[in-house]
Design a protein around this motif. Sequence first.
Motif, PDB file in Angstrom:
ATOM      1  N   VAL A 164       6.401   7.121   5.057  1.00  0.00           N
ATOM      2  CA  VAL A 164       6.240   6.614   3.686  1.00  0.00           C
ATOM      3  C   VAL A 164       5.321   7.484   2.826  1.00  0.00           C
ATOM      4  O   VAL A 164       5.149   7.208   1.641  1.00  0.00           O
ATOM      5  CB  VAL A 164       5.698   5.167   3.703  1.00  0.00           C
ATOM      6  N   SER A 165       4.715   8.514   3.414  1.00  0.00           N
ATOM      7  CA  SER A 165       3.724   9.301   2.674  1.00  0.00           C
ATOM      8  C   SER A 165       4.320  10.045   1.488  1.00  0.00           C
ATOM      9  O   SER A 165       3.596  10.450   0.580  1.00  0.00           O
ATOM     10  CB  SER A 165       3.042  10.294   3.621  1.00  0.00           C
ATOM     11  N   TRP A 166       5.626  10.222   1.464  1.00  0.00           N
ATOM     12  CA  TRP A 166       6.282  10.962   0.381  1.00  0.00           C
ATOM     13  C   TRP A 166       6.518  10.102  -0.855  1.00  0.00           C
ATOM     14  O   TRP A 166       6.885  10.616  -1.921  1.00  0.00           O
ATOM     15  CB  TRP A 166       7.628  11.512   0.867  1.00  0.00           C
ATOM     16  N   ILE A 167       6.299   8.781  -0.755  1.00  0.00           N
ATOM     17  CA  ILE A 167       6.629   7.876  -1.856  1.00  0.00           C
ATOM     18  C   ILE A 167       5.460   7.781  -2.830  1.00  0.00           C
ATOM     19  O   ILE A 167       4.382   7.320  -2.459  1.00  0.00           O
ATOM     20  CB  ILE A 167       6.976   6.467  -1.327  1.00  0.00           C
ATOM     21  N   PRO A 168       5.608   8.184  -4.080  1.00  0.00           N
ATOM     22  CA  PRO A 168       4.542   8.002  -5.080  1.00  0.00           C
ATOM     23  C   PRO A 168       4.312   6.505  -5.330  1.00  0.00           C
ATOM     24  O   PRO A 168       5.267   5.762  -5.536  1.00  0.00           O
ATOM     25  CB  PRO A 168       5.091   8.694  -6.333  1.00  0.00           C
ATOM     26  N   ASN A 169       3.057   6.080  -5.293  1.00  0.00           N
ATOM     27  CA  ASN A 169       2.745   4.658  -5.407  1.00  0.00           C
ATOM     28  C   ASN A 169       1.556   4.458  -6.337  1.00  0.00           C
ATOM     29  O   ASN A 169       0.464   4.933  -6.062  1.00  0.00           O
ATOM     30  CB  ASN A 169       2.434   4.091  -4.009  1.00  0.00           C
ATOM     31  N   LYS A 170       1.760   3.746  -7.450  1.00  0.00           N
ATOM     32  CA  LYS A 170       0.682   3.472  -8.395  1.00  0.00           C
ATOM     33  C   LYS A 170      -0.240   2.357  -7.910  1.00  0.00           C
ATOM     34  O   LYS A 170      -1.352   2.221  -8.393  1.00  0.00           O
ATOM     35  CB  LYS A 170       1.259   3.065  -9.760  1.00  0.00           C
ATOM     36  N   HIS A 171       0.246   1.555  -6.967  1.00  0.00           N
ATOM     37  CA  HIS A 171      -0.543   0.424  -6.496  1.00  0.00           C
ATOM     38  C   HIS A 171      -1.779   0.924  -5.758  1.00  0.00           C
ATOM     39  O   HIS A 171      -1.718   1.918  -5.037  1.00  0.00           O
ATOM     40  CB  HIS A 171       0.307  -0.463  -5.584  1.00  0.00           C
ATOM     41  N   TYR A 172      -2.894   0.209  -5.948  1.00  0.00           N
ATOM     42  CA  TYR A 172      -4.168   0.662  -5.389  1.00  0.00           C
ATOM     43  C   TYR A 172      -4.136   0.785  -3.868  1.00  0.00           C
ATOM     44  O   TYR A 172      -4.932   1.503  -3.271  1.00  0.00           O
ATOM     45  CB  TYR A 172      -5.274  -0.320  -5.779  1.00  0.00           C
ATOM     46  N   SER A 173      -3.243   0.090  -3.193  1.00  0.00           N
ATOM     47  CA  SER A 173      -3.230   0.078  -1.731  1.00  0.00           C
ATOM     48  C   SER A 173      -2.778   1.386  -1.124  1.00  0.00           C
ATOM     49  O   SER A 173      -2.933   1.605   0.071  1.00  0.00           O
ATOM     50  CB  SER A 173      -2.320  -1.045  -1.230  1.00  0.00           C
ATOM     51  N   GLY A 174      -2.223   2.266  -1.939  1.00  0.00           N
ATOM     52  CA  GLY A 174      -1.832   3.579  -1.442  1.00  0.00           C
ATOM     53  C   GLY A 174      -0.790   3.482  -0.350  1.00  0.00           C
ATOM     54  O   GLY A 174       0.120   2.653  -0.376  1.00  0.00           O
ATOM     55  N   ILE A 175      -0.964   4.310   0.677  1.00  0.00           N
ATOM     56  CA  ILE A 175       0.047   4.386   1.733  1.00  0.00           C
ATOM     57  C   ILE A 175       0.131   3.092   2.539  1.00  0.00           C
ATOM     58  O   ILE A 175       1.197   2.728   3.039  1.00  0.00           O
ATOM     59  CB  ILE A 175      -0.248   5.590   2.654  1.00  0.00           C
TER      60      ILE A 175
END
Length: 684
Positions: A138-149
């Motif tokens: 999942v590390s390749w997925i850009p995520n705006k949520h504070y929880s990160g990876i």
Amino acid sequence: MNLLCRGRLKLLVVSLTAVVLLTWLYLLAGNLENGRSLLLAPCLADTPAAQVLERAVLESRVREVEEENRRIRLQLSRLQGGTAGQQQPVPPDGNYGNQQWGASADTGPEDGDNTAEEKNNHTECPRSPTVQKCESEVSWIPNKHYSGIYGLMKLTLTKALPADLSQVIVLDTDITFATDIAELWGIFRKFTDKQVIGLVENQSDWYLGNLWKNHRPWPALGRGFNTGVILLYLERLRRMGWEQMWRLTAERELMSMLSTSLADQDIFNAFIKQNPVLVHQLPCFWNVQLSDHTRSEQCYTEVSDLKVIHWNSPKKLRVKNKHVEFFRNLYLTFLEYDGNLLRRELFGCPSQANPESVQLQAALEELDEDDQCYDFRRERLTVHRVHLYFLQYEYTPTEDDVTLVAQLSMDRLQMLEAICKHWEGPISLALYMSDAEAQQFLRYAQASEVLKNRKNVGYHIVYKEGQFYPVNLVRNVALKNANTPYVFLTDVDFLPVYGLYDYLRRTVVQLDMSHTKKALVVPAFETLRYRLSFPKSKAELLSMLDMGTLYTFRYHVWPKGHAPTNYAKWRTATTPYTVEWEPDFEPYVVVRRDCPEYDQRFVGFGWNKVSHVLELDAQEFDLMVLPNAFMIHMPHAPSFDISKFRSSSGYRNCLNTLKDEFHQDLSRKYGSAALKYLTAQRTI
């Protein structure tokens, strides 16, 4: 001119062809995910040959997509880098502070709209190493949520969990259960043959896209679903190729959305939008969401309707809701609930006993209930719940580092701030408390400017059970969880001289502690004054000693405990000096962390430190008194255990019995070298 027109025409034809081809591939992928094939007629789609062909087409498509992944991820990472500094709106139902069980329960980078107080109110345990294969998924997925990876790890559970695990319930850590979780497990029986995921509908308008102007959420079925409570049928998900399917969904949507706003929840909803037949909608009371724009009030009319309360607002307990007072009281009541009651085996739910519990039961059956010391022996076999690193701990030790190790109960809590001011190094504290007291301590620590700014203090809760204070068990918890090469074994009602931490670090190097067996004695003094001008040097201490402001520790009630320190010699000493062990000697010492543990048969008051120093001597530790170190005992009310010792002859008789048994065990362990301790005990 004709040549130019022909060139433009060729370019147009090529472009149209590419568009048609890409559209066909997109429809093919979408229909395959819905279980249909564009290549086969409906009447042939269910034949074995058709299924094999369809599977082959899908596998071919997956290989093509994997081949394109590197380019897509590179493109997405560049886009993410360009927007990393932009402020994002706070999702009203984005599961703040609610990492799923099985991943870290710590908060990641804070959401931009959280206040400073909210940022300081979370606790963070030391993070376990992430399983690399799951992180890379999942590390390749850009995520705006504070929880990160960590907010995306739910997607990997089919791979992360054991292959023989067929069903699992995934819960965010900011939920409160108001019913038996067995009821939730029972819902798996209501799944149809095709359903693989159980979720509650989202109770805000987030996925309807009408919360603010230009709000553009990920695609979802209707109001979408909240992933704070998930029932996953892992066996079916693996069979249908879940890993490839969520991946294809994410890649497709990220080409236009660029990043997730609500981490895994966005991808789950996009997947369900394409595959609605796979979701089992749970009744809304299984995830009553207290987000900022919630409509959860429509979900319940009676208290009995509430099953799971989800505090998925960044405001947590301060969320605006007309029933929040009731929800808050329910949550706080649960926090102070006696956790020992939850350890009992449920009636009607027998489970196979593990070897440890079988061994414990056998040991309990061997005890003689008519023995006057039965309660003491029973206490030694009690298994206490322990919560290590109750608050955030961050510290990297050096080769000469020393941790202050101590234990305490609720009545000594006021000493913590003073100790932190006197000792700037790492501290390992074990606190013996009930569940309710642990919550009081949490509030105390969060309100203290001194404590909340110290990240090198490890707090370990040992939960109360039984009638005695298991002082040596609690000490061992603190000792075993120190992470430095050396430990300063003390009690919480002593304040060390300012600068002792640096002095001890220099001394352990000078005395070659890493290659020799030494126990460095820190001389102990006491005051009867609650307000003391603490001496800043040995000269000041000697002056106060001469004026009667200070005394050598327990000289008037228990002189044998510290007399071997030889205070007369210490007054003029400038270098460390060796002293001999004597009966009942119980100094406070600095030793290597791999020293013997405390003997846990000694509970309450009496012989708990004496037995430990005796074993240090049995292991041939040299007792060396430090000339420029000292500590001062601060006055306090007597403990309940010392009152029992003084008032109960039975208590004192049992303590003598435990001493004799300790000496016998010591003789068996160390042979003839331990005979001197037995002889010394009998001559007292």
